[in-house]
Design a protein around this motif. Sequence first.
Motif, PDB file in Angstrom:
ATOM      1  N   ILE A  29       0.105   3.045  -4.423  1.00 28.58           N
ATOM      2  CA  ILE A  29       0.207   1.610  -4.205  1.00 28.58           C
ATOM      3  C   ILE A  29      -0.918   0.924  -4.967  1.00 28.58           C
ATOM      4  CG2 ILE A  29       1.363   1.742  -1.972  1.00 28.58           C
ATOM      5  CD1 ILE A  29      -1.373   1.264  -0.659  1.00 28.58           C
ATOM      6  N   THR A  79      -7.736   3.085  -3.521  1.00 31.05           N
ATOM      7  CA  THR A  79      -6.426   3.626  -3.162  1.00 31.05           C
ATOM      8  C   THR A  79      -6.299   5.072  -3.627  1.00 31.05           C
ATOM      9  OG1 THR A  79      -5.467   2.747  -5.224  1.00 31.05           O
ATOM     10  CG2 THR A  79      -5.308   1.368  -3.254  1.00 31.05           C
ATOM     11  N   GLY A  91       5.017   5.516  -0.864  1.00 29.94           N
ATOM     12  CA  GLY A  91       3.888   4.806  -0.278  1.00 29.94           C
ATOM     13  C   GLY A  91       2.581   5.141  -0.949  1.00 29.94           C
ATOM     14  N   ASN A 120      12.464  -2.800  -3.956  1.00 25.77           N
ATOM     15  CA  ASN A 120      11.402  -2.303  -4.829  1.00 25.77           C
ATOM     16  C   ASN A 120      12.022  -1.879  -6.163  1.00 25.77           C
ATOM     17  OD1 ASN A 120       9.064  -1.302  -5.945  1.00 25.77           O
ATOM     18  ND2 ASN A 120       9.063   0.594  -4.775  1.00 25.77           N
ATOM     19  N   VAL A 162       1.285  -6.369  -3.442  1.00 29.21           N
ATOM     20  CA  VAL A 162       1.257  -4.914  -3.303  1.00 29.21           C
ATOM     21  C   VAL A 162       2.458  -4.337  -4.047  1.00 29.21           C
ATOM     22  CG1 VAL A 162       1.380  -2.960  -1.720  1.00 29.21           C
ATOM     23  CG2 VAL A 162       0.089  -5.007  -1.070  1.00 29.21           C
ATOM     24  N   ASN A 188       4.366  -0.596  -5.722  1.00 27.20           N
ATOM     25  CA  ASN A 188       4.489   0.842  -5.502  1.00 27.20           C
ATOM     26  C   ASN A 188       5.074   1.502  -6.749  1.00 27.20           C
ATOM     27  OD1 ASN A 188       6.707   2.931  -3.528  1.00 27.20           O
ATOM     28  ND2 ASN A 188       4.690   3.427  -4.305  1.00 27.20           N
TER      29      ASN A 188
END
Length: 218
Positions: A35, A49, A81, A167, A202, A204
């Motif tokens: 992420i 991260t 994730g 996404n 955010v 991914n």
Amino acid sequence: MKKLLLIASIAVAGITVNAQETRFGVKAGYSLSTIKVDEAQDDLEARSTDPSHTFYIGGLVEHKFGDKFGVQGEVLYSPLGGKEDYNVSEGQLYFREKSKLTFGTLLIPVSAKYFITENMSVSLGASFGVILSAKQKTVIDAGLGLPGLDIEGDDDVDIKNDVNTLNIAPFLGAEYMLENGLFFDARYNYGISDLSKSDGKVTNSFLQVGVGFKFGGN
């Protein structure tokens, strides 16, 4: 003469049909999912991260147009994730929050393929991910640096209502297939969709490396 033209036409039609091939298959493998948090956040220096190591599994259909070009569609499931670590301290005061985000995602990758050789191909496409579930596992460690005044705890909460459903991740990949239908592939999916409904973007992205099998048939 007419008979020769008829025979030639039938031969060309046969070549065209043979040049088109549809194959179904299954695949599974390893995903390295990350992420990325919007760099505009004021406390970016306190955040870091880490990737999540996970898997994917599903099926596919491939259609070839001649020897060089083809298209492929897939339906996969993967718990994507990543991990986030927020850590601040000043003197004896400290606060650390470690979170693991897990997005149970139905992936629908669609790609165009170019066959460098009969067995080796490269692909360019996009993966359309539908987030079916979203959970956040959080571990907090905080205190004043004095006995009896430290706080430790963990929590696992459903955050589906705080996460956008779609996404989209364009990808570039490569595949090598053996004569018996067994294949190995790898691709990198670059997430471009903002998954957060709150302030701060955010995204991914994920790397996939796996193995599969294609069943023959025209």
